[in-house]
Motif scaffolding. Structure first.
Motif, PDB file in Angstrom:
ATOM      1  N   LEU A 129       2.239  -8.569  -0.435  1.00  0.00           N
ATOM      2  CA  LEU A 129       2.697  -7.263   0.049  1.00  0.00           C
ATOM      3  C   LEU A 129       3.840  -7.335   1.063  1.00  0.00           C
ATOM      4  N   ASP A 130       4.217  -8.527   1.499  1.00  0.00           N
ATOM      5  CA  ASP A 130       5.130  -8.614   2.659  1.00  0.00           C
ATOM      6  C   ASP A 130       6.485  -7.930   2.499  1.00  0.00           C
ATOM      7  N   PRO A 131       7.113  -7.890   1.307  1.00  0.00           N
ATOM      8  CA  PRO A 131       8.395  -7.177   1.269  1.00  0.00           C
ATOM      9  C   PRO A 131       8.237  -5.661   1.278  1.00  0.00           C
ATOM     10  N   TYR A 132       7.004  -5.185   1.231  1.00  0.00           N
ATOM     11  CA  TYR A 132       6.752  -3.743   1.101  1.00  0.00           C
ATOM     12  C   TYR A 132       5.979  -3.159   2.281  1.00  0.00           C
ATOM     13  N   SER A 133       5.417  -4.035   3.127  1.00  0.00           N
ATOM     14  CA  SER A 133       4.526  -3.522   4.166  1.00  0.00           C
ATOM     15  C   SER A 133       5.269  -3.401   5.488  1.00  0.00           C
ATOM     16  N   ALA A 134       4.879  -2.367   6.244  1.00  0.00           N
ATOM     17  CA  ALA A 134       5.517  -2.129   7.542  1.00  0.00           C
ATOM     18  C   ALA A 134       5.186  -3.244   8.523  1.00  0.00           C
ATOM     19  N   THR A 135       4.126  -3.999   8.244  1.00  0.00           N
ATOM     20  CA  THR A 135       3.724  -5.071   9.163  1.00  0.00           C
ATOM     21  C   THR A 135       4.365  -6.408   8.814  1.00  0.00           C
ATOM     22  N   GLY A 136       4.973  -6.524   7.634  1.00  0.00           N
ATOM     23  CA  GLY A 136       5.539  -7.801   7.202  1.00  0.00           C
ATOM     24  C   GLY A 136       4.480  -8.802   6.755  1.00  0.00           C
TER      25      GLY A 136
END
Ligand code: PBG
Length: 335
Positions: A129-136
């Protein structure tokens, strides 16, 4: 393997076999071929755009149309597979990373466009999820925790949408427990029996990913580090456990990441399981070599070929490398 018995010097003179180019190549054990190369490419919004990545000199993000041209070039060189990574616009990064399962997100659009124009090149997409999540983060964050089982539900949605867009190989890179089995079952249940899984099985919490996070725009968003899910660089037995679990859950291929500082893991993994084994020569490894070459401290084609040959020697069947196109050109010039 039993140790061979060698006659002592001077009956044995190892230099005899190294004296001429033809004997050197005749007895060479490992060689990189174009079939071994997977080329990671960053995708950005826009049309006819290229955005240079400061921390990766020589690498740019490409808009979808440019990525299609790049795929044509790669296929002409004989490169079998590309791995696509998005730089998601910031307004589409949310707490729960919903953009990851948007059928029209950057990587799904790029996959469809490449598959339409260059059907013979394989496409590998990260499941994380890292390219899509606000938390990275690669998983969903609740309070201070990157929650495992809730993340699996999100990864399943992401994986199915990617399979639907024509992705050949899913690369779960999130390091949540149980995700390979979860995704494999979802693929079976949804008629994607032929979608392959290359598990980022032994993925370490590494400082060598720094330039990648700039490339996908996650350096600014990442809060904290990834040590509760990615592996401790001090461990090797744990890598065999992770790889064994991923194979048992239905992975077709496994990956070790980063690459060159972790060749011992590649070697142990291949020896232990004999499964198709890949290494990811990650962004920091690319930038170290490219930076030194740009300063004329290293000879670029020679160092590329040597570094990639070392992966083959360690037992890897293939390598994800930002040098894939250059290496393919070196190989083409060789023949
Ligand atoms: C995301 C992902 C990362 C890489 C591939 N997939 C970064 C990370 O885990 O933070 C790194 C690749 C590279 O450095 O070239 N899950």
């Amino acid at each position: 393997m039993t140790s061979p018995v060698f006659a002592p010097f001077p009956m044995t003179r190892p230099r005899r076999l190294r004296a001429q180019p033809w004997t050197r190549s005749m007895v060479q054990e490992h060689e990189v071929t174009v079939n071994d190369l997977i080329w990671p490419v960053f995708i950005c919004e826009g049309v006819d755009c290229e955005e240079p990545i400061a921390a990766m000199p020589g690498v740019s993000r490409l808009s979808v149309d440019r990525a299609v041209r790049a795929a044509e070039n790669a296929a002409n060189l004989g490169i079998p597979c590309m791995a696509l990574f998005p730089n998601t616009p910031n307004d589409k990064r949310t707490e729960d990373a919903e953009e990851a399962w948007n059928p029209d997100n950057l990587v799904n659009k790029a996959t469809r466009a490449i598959k339409a124009a260059v059907p013979d090149i394989g496409i590998l997409l990260d499941v994380a999820l890292d390219p899509y999540s606000a938390t990275g983060h690669d998983g969903i964050v609740r309070g201070d925790e990157i929650v495992n089982d809730e993340t699996l539900i999100a990864l399943e949605k992401q994986a199915l949408v990617q399979a639907e867009s024509g992705c050949d190989i899913l690369g779960p890179s999130d390091m949540m427990d149980g995700r390979i089995g979860y995704i494999r079952q979802a693929l079976e249940a949804n008629d994607f029996q032929n979608t392959m899984i290359m598990a980022y099985a032994a993925k370490y919490a590494s400082a060598f990913y720094g330039p990648f996070r700039e490339a996908v725009g996650a350096s600014a968003t990442l809060k904290g580090d990834k040590k509760t899910y990615q592996m401790n660089p001090g461990n090797t037995d744990e890598a065999l456990k992770e790889i064994g679990m991923d194979l048992a859950e239905g992975a077709d291929m496994i990956m070790v990441k980063p690459g060159m500082p972790y060749l011992d893991i590649c070697c142990r993994a291949k020896d232990a399981y004999g499964a198709p084994t890949f290494a990811y020569q990650v962004s920091g490894e690319y930038s170290m070599l490219a930076g030194a070459c740009n300063n004329d401290w290293l000879d670029r084609p020679r160092v590329i070929e040597e570094a990639l040959t070392c992966f083959k020697r360690a037992g890897c069947d293939g390598i994800l490398t930002y040098f894939a196109v250059e290496m393919a050109e070196i190989i083409a010039d060789r023949t």
